[in-house]
Design an enzyme around this catalytic site. Structure first.
Site, PDB file in Angstrom:
ATOM      1  N   GLU A 157      42.488  59.242 -59.890  1.00 27.30           N
ATOM      2  CA  GLU A 157      41.155  59.368 -60.490  1.00 27.30           C
ATOM      3  C   GLU A 157      40.772  60.839 -60.448  1.00 27.30           C
ATOM      4  OE1 GLU A 157      38.068  56.825 -58.889  1.00 27.30           O
ATOM      5  OE2 GLU A 157      36.553  58.413 -59.149  1.00 27.30           O
ATOM      6  N   GLU A 162      30.400  64.594 -60.219  1.00 18.26           N
ATOM      7  CA  GLU A 162      29.581  63.577 -59.579  1.00 18.26           C
ATOM      8  C   GLU A 162      28.389  64.284 -58.949  1.00 18.26           C
ATOM      9  OE1 GLU A 162      31.755  59.787 -57.922  1.00 18.26           O
ATOM     10  OE2 GLU A 162      32.709  61.581 -57.121  1.00 18.26           O
TER      11      GLU A 162
END
Length: 643
Positions: A157, A162
């Site tokens: 990933e 974020e």
């Protein structure tokens, strides 16, 4: 209201490219970043009135039943409703609302390009403005399109951005993968994380560009063209490197979960993750070309020699920044300018892999094909005498297998037979192998022995066992320190000698009740700790049958099988044969019907006189025929057992 375009995000440092960009902004876009040359290959500018379903699909629900809470205990229910996701005035809006929906207290949206658009390497960026307040978790991230290495996190990933709404000046970039050497469980999940601190204001006040530059070299993270993190490929401690496959893009606004605290009384709803665009740039740079002009005949080299190698390295659209040379899988030299020739040494018999890596000024990396030089016996395991040692029988320890380090043996002084230095004037065999040998001048012992074997060193011997049996092992050794050894048959431990005390003399150490099946095997002798001189290993079966050299004899002029003595016999008789030349020998016992009753011995024997003790255990009274098969023919002698 039309959105404000960030022209600086469409160009880098080249004035010529900037001028071209003004006239062809949406037809042909080129970026030059950190010496990379990028060309726009895909984008969504969100200029329509609805989400482009040729680029994006929706994730709906709370992840149940397979991944409830989307694997993070998230608090929202994802929808495709226009009050959770819409395209207006050139922006994509993902809106988080406080409402009861699908057993969740919040609603939001998540979209992905899976099955529609996927990418391998390049610059991936988005310009966006983020919500603020406890509980908001917007993300711009990527997952593997094909899950080549398995489900998450095996196939990796990449989190481009974020953000925690309760920490509005911080953005994070992360990779997730399967930890190296891990067999299973949650502990196998590994990640590397980096944080960017916004120097002024917070991410809810203005638009900011979040990006990665991703290639064979690794991954770099950027905020507003400021690089804040770089994870190189060789820094990823993964069981397998997953970031060399195609990935798809995801955008979502989660609420709460494992990453951050939930909303509190000060959290304002609704709030929006607003996206100006998503763009993907391909790296158009042509990597260096590497050619190593070595023909097949030149790959066979003599041990103890060296060779100059002259790789030809060119770059058609830029120039070379660095060339790295790898020999035996270790970096041995680095060059920043030609010539790129290098001289390598082949001190011992083994295989020598060689490769070259080159990086150009645009960070493109090329890796040559690995070529392998073979010195002497190379790296293929093979018995010293071209045939396995016969068991029952005796093995001189210095006649270990060919194959070189990590195949035939493991040696602390990796590139030299120390005996060639410590015994000047003496002829020490196998001078181009790394195992330390010493001459031995004592009757009844081999001519050479292993000299100062130390902790973690090991030796292998191919053996041929005539018949399955329980064996006793005798090891002639001089322990130089408190020493322990392990013995492995085909890599399965079959016994140990423990805590042998230092000795001024050679001792015989015994290991009993070793079960060894018939057939060919590899015996490995491992020095677990301590140090020792190793002379000879003998394996006797439960009949105490073994080959023994007749000492003090000259090499015979012809091969002979002597009459067994005593004959008739009970309980044992001695069978002696003379070999005029070294070679494979088979000694068998037949009854008068021609049936093979026992294979006494099969294996390699040096030239000389040899004897066996044949015991009556398991045999019936009667006449038998002893047959010797040798390189020049077959010889037979009768023998009679009287019980």
């Amino acid at each position: 209201m039309m959105k404000e375009r960030n022209q600086t995000s469409l160009q880098r440092t080249s004035l010529q490219l900037s001028l071209l960009l003004i006239s062809l902004m949406f037809l042909f876009t080129v970026r030059e970043s950190e010496a990379q040359i990028y060309e726009l290959i895909w984008s969504d500018e969100f200029d329509g009135s609805a989400l482009n379903t040729e680029n994006w699909s929706y994730d709906i629900g709370d992840g149940c039943p397979s991944l409830c809470g989307w694997g993070n205990n998230e608090l929202q229910y994802y929808t495709a409703q226009s009050d959770n996701i819409n395209v207006q005035d050139g922006y994509l809006n993902i809106i988080a609302k406080k409402e009861r929906l699908g057993n969740k207290d919040y609603s939001s949206a998540r979209i992905k390009t899976k099955g529609l658009q996927n990418f391998k390497y390049g610059r991936i960026e988005s310009r966006m403005k983020l919500p603020i307040g406890s509980g908001f978790w917007p993300a711009f991230w990527m997952l593997s399109e094909e899950n080549v290495y398995g489900g998450w996190p095996r196939s990796g990933e990449i989190d481009i951005m974020e953000y925690r709404g309760n920490a509005p000046t911080l953005a994070e970039g992360t990779i997730h993968y399967w930890r190296q050497g891990c067999s299973g469980g949650s502990a196998c999940w590994a990640f590397q994380n980096n944080t960017y601190q916004l120097p002024n204001g917070n991410f809810s006040e203005n638009f900011h560009v979040f990006a990665i530059e991703w290639g064979e070299f690794g991954i770099k993270w950027f905020v507003d063209d400021t690089e804040y993190a770089f994870i190189q490929r060789d820094q990823v401690d993964a069981e397998w490197y997953p970031f060399d496959e195609s990935f798809y893009i995801l955008l979502n606004l989660a609420i709460g979960g494992n990453f951050l605290p939930p909303p509190d009384e000060d959290t304002v709803f609704p709030q929006t993750m607003q996206i100006d665009y998503v763009r993907v740039y391909g790296d158009m740079n042509v990597p260096p070309q590497i050619d190593i002009p070595v023909n097949e005949e030149e790959l066979d080299v003599e041990p103890g020699t060296q060779k100059e190698i002259n790789p030809q390295i060119e770059d058609s659209d830029s120039s070379i920044e660095e060339v790295r040379f790898f020999f035996l899988d270790e970096l041995i030299d680095t060059r920043t300018s030609p010539p790129y020739n290098i001289t390598v040494d082949f001190p011992i018999e083994r295989c020598y892999p060689f490769r070259v890596e080159a990086t150009d000024i645009h960070n493109a990396v090329s890796v040559s094909e690995t070529i392998t030089f073979v010195a002497g016996s190379g790296c293929t395991k093979a018995p010293y005498n071209d045939a396995p040692f016969a068991v029952p029988g005796t093995i001189p320890m210095w006649q270990y297998n060919y194959g070189g380090p990590d195949i035939g043996y493991s040696e602390d002084t990796e590139f030299i037979n120390q005996g060639t230095i410590d015994f000047p004037g003496e002829v020490v065999p196998r001078p181009y192998e790394a195992v330390d040998l010493m001459p031995v001048d004592a009757e009844g012992l081999p001519d050479y022995a292993i000299y100062e074997a130390v902790i973690s060193e090991w030796l292998t011997y191919d053996i041929s066992v005539a018949e399955s049996s329980e064996f006793t092992l005798h090891l002639l050794i001089r322990s130089l320190g408190l020493t322990s050894l392990d013995f492995f048959l085909n890599e399965e431990k079959i016994g140990s000698l423990n805590f042998l005390r230092p000795s001024e003399t050679i001792t015989t150490e015994t290991l009993e009740n070793l079960t060894i099946p018939s057939g060919e095997h590899t015996l490995r002798v491992f020095l677990r700790f301590g140090s020792a001189e190793l002379y000879q290993l003998e394996l006797l079966d439960n009949n105490n049958t073994s080959i023994e050299p007749e000492l003090g004899q000259e090499i015979p002029s012809q091969t002979e099988l002597l009459p067994p003595y005593p004959n008739p016999f009970n309980p044992a008789t001695k069978i002696t044969f003379r070999m005029a030349e070294a070679g494979q020998a088979t000694l068998e016992l037949f009854d008068l019907s021609g049936r093979n009753v026992q294979t006494i011995f099969r294996g390699y024997v040096p030239a000389g006189e040899w004897s066996y003790t044949l015991r009556a255990d398991g045999l019936s009274s009667g006449m038998y025929l002893v047959r010797l098969t040798h390189p020049s023919g077959v010889l037979s002698r009768p023998v009679s057992l009287v019980k």
